[in-house]
Scaffold this motif. Structure first.
Motif, PDB file in Angstrom:
ATOM      1  N   SER A  51       0.840  -1.210   0.000  1.00  0.00           N
ATOM      2  CA  SER A  51       0.000   0.000   0.000  1.00  0.00           C
ATOM      3  C   SER A  51       0.869   1.252   0.000  1.00  0.00           C
ATOM      4  O   SER A  51       0.543   2.242  -0.655  1.00  0.00           O
ATOM      5  CB  SER A  51      -0.916   0.015   1.221  1.00  0.00           C
ATOM      6  OG  SER A  51      -1.780  -1.086   1.196  1.00  0.00           O
ATOM      7  N   ASP A 179      -6.193  -0.644  -4.276  1.00  0.00           N
ATOM      8  CA  ASP A 179      -5.594  -1.283  -3.105  1.00  0.00           C
ATOM      9  C   ASP A 179      -6.525  -2.371  -2.574  1.00  0.00           C
ATOM     10  O   ASP A 179      -7.499  -2.078  -1.892  1.00  0.00           O
ATOM     11  CB  ASP A 179      -5.307  -0.238  -2.020  1.00  0.00           C
ATOM     12  CG  ASP A 179      -4.347  -0.783  -0.973  1.00  0.00           C
ATOM     13  OD1 ASP A 179      -4.096  -2.001  -0.954  1.00  0.00           O
ATOM     14  OD2 ASP A 179      -3.846   0.028  -0.157  1.00  0.00           O
ATOM     15  N   GLU A 180      -6.226  -3.603  -2.898  1.00  0.00           N
ATOM     16  CA  GLU A 180      -7.039  -4.753  -2.495  1.00  0.00           C
ATOM     17  C   GLU A 180      -8.530  -4.505  -2.742  1.00  0.00           C
ATOM     18  O   GLU A 180      -9.348  -4.613  -1.819  1.00  0.00           O
ATOM     19  CB  GLU A 180      -6.772  -5.098  -1.025  1.00  0.00           C
ATOM     20  CG  GLU A 180      -5.290  -5.327  -0.757  1.00  0.00           C
ATOM     21  CD  GLU A 180      -5.020  -6.194   0.467  1.00  0.00           C
ATOM     22  OE1 GLU A 180      -5.935  -6.888   0.920  1.00  0.00           O
ATOM     23  OE2 GLU A 180      -3.871  -6.190   0.942  1.00  0.00           O
TER      24      GLU A 180
HETATM   25 MG    MG Z   1      -2.027  -2.725   2.370  1.00  0.00          MG
END
Ligand code: MG
Ligand code: ADP
Length: 258
Positions: A51, A179-180
């Motif tokens: 991240s 992000d995910e």
């Molecule tokens: Mg992360």
């Protein structure tokens, strides 16, 4: 290894990037290029810096106290850390979608129109066109076209995430950072988002963080494996998952740790 696509234009060029939070180092000496109109996945165990690396690309780490960055990132050949660099413009060109769908507490229509309105677009018809086009590109239009004035919070999790993608698209970005984006979703909603991401790469460059190795293998063209802030290996996704050159990568993708 850092430039894995000699024939393709690179949107980002990252060179010797070091990042620390206070005295704690989070990224060490990262160098990698991000090719245009491809999907690049960042994988690695929790806390390895995925991240953090993603956020440096549109300077979202500027918002974090204590965060110190050294090294060089070029976006379209311009140094993004240069004094007077247009960070707002960067964030317009490089949009972001987060792990948890985060629609604004307003209608579906207003969620998408929010960014364009902030940019000064007031014409109703223009806004309607932007909303419709963005929802279509995010494969959500047919499901919501009869209730654009309803609250976005009434949508399912998967629909909310596609709405967030539509909201990013409405700004006409070149790059979308994710992000995910499916980690809060069920398998069916996840499959829809994965299909959507594959369609989006025709128009956009995508960088996606995922802790799901199968997802990286399914959708990405390139994969970067990070471990404790080091870039262990970066290559074409099929190479990373079939014949990685580093032992640590092999151990990770075969599930021996992580
Ligand atoms: Mg992360
Ligand atoms: P990942 O996304 O791979 O799980 P992160 O980039 O979130 O990893 O975190 C990398 C390292 O940086 C971790 O050790 C994490 O605790 C630390 N970190 C992340 N964000 C912050 C922050 N805002 N302040 C201090 N440390 C942070």
């Amino acid at each position: 290894m850092e430039n894995i696509n000699t024939n393709t234009k690179n949107v980002f060029k990252i060179k010797n990037l070091n990042l620390s939070y206070g005295s704690k180092s989070a990224l060490q000496n990262i160098s990698m290029d991000i090719p245009k109109n491809q999907i690049t996945a960042l994988i690695g165990p929790s806390g390895c810096g995925k991240s953090t690396l993603l956020r440096t690309l549109n300077r979202m780490n500027d918002l974090i106290d204590n965060c110190k960055i050294k090294g060089d990132i070029r976006y379209e050949d311009n140094d993004i850390f240069e004094k007077d660099y247009d960070v707002i413009g960067l964030r317009t060109n490089v949009g972001m979608v987060f792990q948890k769908p985060n629609p604004f507490p307003m209608s579906i229509f207003d969620n998408i129109a929010y960014g364009p309105r902030c940019q000064g677009i007031k014409n109703k018809k223009t806004l309607q066109e932007i909303v419709e086009k963005s929802l279509k590109n995010a494969a959500l239009y047919d499901e919501v076209k009869d209730r654009l004035r309803d609250s976005a919070k009434e949508l399912s999790g998967g629909q909310q995430q596609r709405l967030c993608i539509a909201r990013a698209i409405a700004m006409e970005p070149d790059v979308i950072l994710m992000d995910e984006p499916t980690s809060a979703l069920d398998p069916i909603a996840t499959a829809k988002i994965e299909d959507l991401i594959l369609e989006l790469k025709e128009k956009y460059t995508i960088v996606i963080v995922t802790h799901n190795m199968q997802q990286a293998a399914r959708i990405s063209d390139n994969t970067a494996f990070l471990l404790m802030g080091d870039l262990i290996e970066y290559d074409k996704t099929d190479i990373i998952f079939s014949q990685p050159s580093k032992e640590k990568t092999e151990e990770y993708i075969t599930g021996r740790f992580g």
